[in-house]
Design a protein around this motif. Structure first.
Motif, PDB file in Angstrom:
ATOM      1  N   ILE A  38       0.877  -1.162   0.000  1.00  0.00           N
ATOM      2  CA  ILE A  38       0.000   0.000   0.000  1.00  0.00           C
ATOM      3  C   ILE A  38       0.914   1.211   0.000  1.00  0.00           C
ATOM      4  O   ILE A  38       1.768   1.348   0.868  1.00  0.00           O
ATOM      5  N   VAL A  39       0.767   2.060  -1.017  1.00  0.00           N
ATOM      6  CA  VAL A  39       1.659   3.201  -1.199  1.00  0.00           C
ATOM      7  C   VAL A  39       0.810   4.459  -1.346  1.00  0.00           C
ATOM      8  O   VAL A  39      -0.230   4.434  -2.013  1.00  0.00           O
ATOM      9  N   ASN A  40       1.259   5.558  -0.767  1.00  0.00           N
ATOM     10  CA  ASN A  40       0.546   6.834  -0.842  1.00  0.00           C
ATOM     11  C   ASN A  40       1.262   7.799  -1.775  1.00  0.00           C
ATOM     12  O   ASN A  40       2.453   8.036  -1.642  1.00  0.00           O
ATOM     13  N   PHE A  41       0.521   8.307  -2.773  1.00  0.00           N
ATOM     14  CA  PHE A  41       0.985   9.367  -3.657  1.00  0.00           C
ATOM     15  C   PHE A  41      -0.111  10.434  -3.706  1.00  0.00           C
ATOM     16  O   PHE A  41      -1.279  10.127  -3.452  1.00  0.00           O
ATOM     17  N   GLU A  44      -3.281   9.597  -8.568  1.00  0.00           N
ATOM     18  CA  GLU A  44      -3.038   8.364  -9.313  1.00  0.00           C
ATOM     19  C   GLU A  44      -2.537   8.742 -10.698  1.00  0.00           C
ATOM     20  O   GLU A  44      -3.153   9.551 -11.397  1.00  0.00           O
ATOM     21  N   SER A  45      -1.401   8.180 -11.096  1.00  0.00           N
ATOM     22  CA  SER A  45      -0.816   8.514 -12.390  1.00  0.00           C
ATOM     23  C   SER A  45       0.016   7.345 -12.906  1.00  0.00           C
ATOM     24  O   SER A  45       0.387   6.436 -12.150  1.00  0.00           O
ATOM     25  N   ALA A  46       0.332   7.396 -14.184  1.00  0.00           N
ATOM     26  CA  ALA A  46       1.186   6.368 -14.786  1.00  0.00           C
ATOM     27  C   ALA A  46       2.568   6.381 -14.144  1.00  0.00           C
ATOM     28  O   ALA A  46       3.169   5.331 -13.913  1.00  0.00           O
ATOM     29  N   THR A  47       3.062   7.572 -13.831  1.00  0.00           N
ATOM     30  CA  THR A  47       4.373   7.692 -13.177  1.00  0.00           C
ATOM     31  C   THR A  47       4.352   7.042 -11.797  1.00  0.00           C
ATOM     32  O   THR A  47       5.301   6.367 -11.408  1.00  0.00           O
ATOM     33  N   GLY A  48       3.271   7.233 -11.070  1.00  0.00           N
ATOM     34  CA  GLY A  48       3.136   6.605  -9.754  1.00  0.00           C
ATOM     35  C   GLY A  48       3.129   5.091  -9.842  1.00  0.00           C
ATOM     36  O   GLY A  48       3.810   4.403  -9.086  1.00  0.00           O
ATOM     37  N   TRP A  49       2.359   4.558 -10.799  1.00  0.00           N
ATOM     38  CA  TRP A  49       2.329   3.105 -10.972  1.00  0.00           C
ATOM     39  C   TRP A  49       3.689   2.569 -11.406  1.00  0.00           C
ATOM     40  O   TRP A  49       4.110   1.496 -10.973  1.00  0.00           O
ATOM     41  N   GLN A  50       4.388   3.322 -12.246  1.00  0.00           N
ATOM     42  CA  GLN A  50       5.727   2.902 -12.661  1.00  0.00           C
ATOM     43  C   GLN A  50       6.641   2.787 -11.446  1.00  0.00           C
ATOM     44  O   GLN A  50       7.400   1.821 -11.316  1.00  0.00           O
ATOM     45  N   GLU A  51       6.567   3.741 -10.539  1.00  0.00           N
ATOM     46  CA  GLU A  51       7.375   3.714  -9.322  1.00  0.00           C
ATOM     47  C   GLU A  51       7.002   2.525  -8.437  1.00  0.00           C
ATOM     48  O   GLU A  51       7.859   1.856  -7.867  1.00  0.00           O
ATOM     49  N   VAL A  52       5.700   2.241  -8.331  1.00  0.00           N
ATOM     50  CA  VAL A  52       5.235   1.106  -7.520  1.00  0.00           C
ATOM     51  C   VAL A  52       5.801  -0.201  -8.073  1.00  0.00           C
ATOM     52  O   VAL A  52       6.346  -1.031  -7.330  1.00  0.00           O
ATOM     53  N   PHE A  53       5.691  -0.412  -9.393  1.00  0.00           N
ATOM     54  CA  PHE A  53       6.192  -1.658  -9.979  1.00  0.00           C
ATOM     55  C   PHE A  53       7.717  -1.743  -9.917  1.00  0.00           C
ATOM     56  O   PHE A  53       8.272  -2.825  -9.732  1.00  0.00           O
TER      57      PHE A  53
END
Length: 71
Positions: A38-41, A44-53
């Motif tokens: 569980i991550v807080n940004f 919600e963005s493509a950049t955020g998901w890229q960082e999560v993965f």
């Protein structure tokens, strides 16, 4: 792997702001579900998901069989 971003209203000082929590849930071989992260940004963005993965890969995730999302 199930992924979703949930927007939550948080109080920061005297202000309320909407922030996104990225939730990643995996399915084990025996059928049980497990919260992986569980991550807080702020949003919600493509950049955020890229960082999560990227973080999941650094933690040792080798492959994903299927991703279920609401994109």
């Amino acid at each position: 792997m199930y992924i979703d971003g949930i927007v939550v209203k948080l109080k920061r000082g005297n202000r309320y702001e909407n922030e996104c929590f990225y939730i990643i849930m995996g399915l084990n071989e025996d059928g049980t579900r497990e919260i992986i992260s569980i991550v807080n940004f702020p949003t919600e963005s493509a950049t955020g998901w890229q960082e999560v993965f990227k973080t999941l890969k650094e933690r040792g995730l080798k492959s994903i069989g299927l991703v279920v999302s609401d994109f």
